[in-house]
Write an enzyme that holds these catalytic residues in place. Sequence first.
Site, PDB file in Angstrom:
ATOM      1  N   CYS A   1     -13.098  -0.241   8.353  1.00 49.31           N
ATOM      2  CA  CYS A   1     -12.255  -0.817   7.312  1.00 49.31           C
ATOM      3  C   CYS A   1     -12.437  -0.054   6.011  1.00 49.31           C
ATOM      4  O   CYS A   1     -13.561   0.244   5.619  1.00 49.31           O
ATOM      5  CB  CYS A   1     -12.643  -2.272   7.048  1.00 49.31           C
ATOM      6  SG  CYS A   1     -12.576  -3.305   8.510  1.00 49.31           S
TER       7      CYS A   1
ATOM      8  N   HIS B   1      -9.169   3.419  -1.170  1.00 45.13           N
ATOM      9  CA  HIS B   1      -7.797   2.925  -1.063  1.00 45.13           C
ATOM     10  C   HIS B   1      -7.442   2.044  -2.259  1.00 45.13           C
ATOM     11  O   HIS B   1      -7.429   0.804  -2.152  1.00 45.13           O
ATOM     12  CB  HIS B   1      -7.650   2.155   0.250  1.00 45.13           C
ATOM     13  CG  HIS B   1      -6.273   1.612   0.509  1.00 45.13           C
ATOM     14  ND1 HIS B   1      -5.115   2.203   0.042  1.00 45.13           N
ATOM     15  CD2 HIS B   1      -5.880   0.510   1.202  1.00 45.13           C
ATOM     16  CE1 HIS B   1      -4.074   1.489   0.432  1.00 45.13           C
ATOM     17  NE2 HIS B   1      -4.491   0.459   1.130  1.00 45.13           N
TER      18      HIS B   1
ATOM     19  N   CYS C   1       0.817  -1.222   0.000  1.00 46.23           N
ATOM     20  CA  CYS C   1       0.000   0.000   0.000  1.00 46.23           C
ATOM     21  C   CYS C   1       0.845   1.264   0.000  1.00 46.23           C
ATOM     22  O   CYS C   1       0.326   2.364  -0.177  1.00 46.23           O
ATOM     23  CB  CYS C   1      -0.927   0.031   1.210  1.00 46.23           C
ATOM     24  SG  CYS C   1      -1.468  -1.597   1.712  1.00 46.23           S
TER      25      CYS C   1
ATOM     26  N   LYS D   1     -10.474   5.607   4.372  1.00 48.64           N
ATOM     27  CA  LYS D   1     -11.770   5.067   4.750  1.00 48.64           C
ATOM     28  C   LYS D   1     -12.894   5.572   3.869  1.00 48.64           C
ATOM     29  O   LYS D   1     -13.720   4.805   3.411  1.00 48.64           O
ATOM     30  CB  LYS D   1     -12.066   5.421   6.210  1.00 48.64           C
ATOM     31  CG  LYS D   1     -13.444   4.990   6.681  1.00 48.64           C
ATOM     32  CD  LYS D   1     -13.551   3.486   6.695  1.00 48.64           C
ATOM     33  CE  LYS D   1     -15.002   3.012   6.801  1.00 48.64           C
ATOM     34  NZ  LYS D   1     -15.750   3.149   5.556  1.00 48.64           N
TER      35      LYS D   1
END
Lengths: 465, 391
Positions: free
Chosen positions: B209, B335, B86, B331
């Site tokens: 998440c 992402h 990431c 969030k």
Amino acid sequence: MRGILAVGAYAPKSRVSADAFAEAWGSFDAPGIETKAVPDADEDTLTIGIEAARRALEATGDEVAGTDIAHLSFATTTPPLAEEDLTARLGSFLEIPDDATRRTHTGSTCVGIDALVDALGTDGRALVIAADSPRGEPDDARENAAGAGGVAFLVGSDAPATVSERVDHASPRPGTRFRRAGRTTVEGLEVGTYDRAAYVEPVTAVVDAIESIDPKTDPDAVALQAPNGGLPYRATGPAGLDESAVAAVETVSELGDTGATSVPLSIARAFKTDAQRTLAIAWGSGGGTTALVLDGRAPVVADLESDGEIDYPAYLRRRGDVVGSKPDGGAAHVSVPTFRRSLPQRHRHVAGRCPDCASLAFPPEGACPTCGELIDFDPVTLPLNGEIRAVTTIGQGGAPPEFAEQQARQGEFGVAIVRFEAAGTVDLPMQVIDDADVGDSITAVPRMIYVEEGVPRYGLKALPS
Amino acid sequence: MRDAYIVGAGQSPYGSFPDETYRTLFRTAVEHAVDSVEDGIDLDEVDEAYVGTLGVGGRQLGLPGPAVTEHVGIHGVPVTRTENACAASGTAVRQAVMAVRAGMADVVLAGGVEVMTDLSGDAVRYWLGVSGETEWERLSGTTFAGVYAQMASAHMREYGTTKEHLSHVAVKNHDNGAKNPKAQLGFTCTLEDAVNAPTVAEPLTLYHCCPTTDGAAATLVVSEDVVEEYTDDPVSVAGVGAASDRVGLFQRDTYTAIPASQKAAEQAYEEAGVTPDDLDFAEVHDCFSIAELLAYEDLGFCEPGGSGPYVESGATRPDGELPVNTSGGLKSKGHPIGATGAGQIVEAFDQLTGRAGDRQLENPRLGLTHNVGGSGGAAVVHVLERTGVAR
């Protein structure tokens, strides 16, 4: 004299009741059974066998270890793989030496006792592991009866329990209980009188052949093969056996039909009473019987208690009958050669100690995580008990696809980082069976992790103690 | 060593776009980046490119860098694909800064792209698990939600952090994301929504998440020798730091902090000559709400263990002492793994140059971006400064 030194017994913890079946189907076709043992989705006869074996070694007061074993047998009608020598992996979990003799016995419910007889004929310490988990189609009478369990006998010289007589009998009885090649379910033809005779006559014949004792009055306990809870009592009359001696050590009413483990479980139960003499009668469909007269008792560590009942839908899910298709995305690619390289870590949690700074590392490879030096680690086998340092419960959608089937069959599972102590501490990740919190103690138990490319991978998971 | 400046930054919308490909998304991001350059830029002027992507879905695992740069007409220049899970494009931006500082390039395109939503649920879960430690951590049964949830369990045990604290992060970031036209989940949520949402990995609920996202982001990093051709009001890369750590959580020295973030931040602060107190805003890596709480501690916004009360106090809201994730964070904004780091630079650039629309803070001059790979195996921190403003 050579005989049984110690016995370990283990049954999966869940139970499903005959009532639950009857409610689902309108009837329950296995007489004399109240509950059956149901393996967890990640248990199979290999893992059940290891649990029994650990307990057999524990029953010696830890005087005998896996490294002392010269002969290893695995007996089951339901091996996780139809062909592959599973004694190699079994031995790896138990640290049995590479040069031990290995035997696999399968194909009939009398093989647990067959394996014991063969081990009595060898030299050195022998470990005989019988584990079974029969299956039938959901509405089949044999499925109604089917349970699960495992027993391990440690065999050696100067034994407290010995076999003073053995008799065998075989005569053909095709089509009574059989499993076709390539199938996982056992079936029968339900020819009522024929089926009953197929059990009663060989049992009677082998009991008649016993010479050294009076089978009716001499045995304190009779460990009689129990495909269900009713059939044994069909034979007690004709064979001249004491019904109460059978009832005293039966396990079928609570664990169900345990196949090759049926007689071994009753022997274990007999050894836990004050029986001086036990008559063991194993039966295999097809068929044959073997009777053993056992004198004395050996120490037993048995873990046959239930931790609760599951309902019928949960039972079907657990068996995998109603679970959806295999997940699409593939599984973590850990190649078979890479997995094999890590078997001491997977099976026995072998960690490493840095020769420079004495810190522990897991896995024991690469640079020492504490001092950074590129050394070769000294192997250290971690204890089975550890403490949880971080933990979560994985809900639906949180699991990698290789655990999707397990999650579908058994629901949510925990994942923790567990700390083990061995003159220093080391942490490693483990899946958790059941709920747990940070600070809880756990025991490492053998379980199937997942199947990739058709090859089941086994390891240790954490069971809250 | 020459200074490096960001003269342009842009991103595609973040969301789910079945009609887009990783190439078309990258093009959209590059076009926005080009448009954002004050005095204009021609892509012919790009000397070099770094492209961050994980390659979710297995698409174009080899040479995704040239695949996207050639697609936008950047032809023949050195292109490198960077991967740090990431932190892929945070790493790409850092590489660009290094190339510029070293004198090897004057104008560098640094960005990232990811497409994640064109796969089956199972395939996504497969790919979400590849950036953990595969042999041991993954085979204990967890993808990232589980690993971060384990950190949360340890943090809650040690410091008394609560599910409510986690949920404050979700509420704040959704409030911010609702003002971001590029955000994937641009809707608000209440504390109750977040606390009571279905559990993904205890204690993390769905609202703790980040989603799976398609998107791309691109930045233009130039040297001090050429910066005046592009703008009179440049944003300088005042400091950059990066660090790594063991890939599996179980292998690390702590479960209640991300040491790689701490090290990366220390380097960036030192190079920029600033402390956390000097910051006007930060974009941090909130892949899970617990990650934002850990970031407050690792980046020195509050003391270790104090992140729960800190977020509860409102200090990191847009009207607080240190606004965090005005973009909506991972969030709410989304992402797309390979693009996220560069996307954080986009928000920082927009804030510093007055382009942040409804999210605009009042005259910010110093911002930080914080991009983490996996559960902390890699971290990259940039400190950006609007150099025209006196310190």
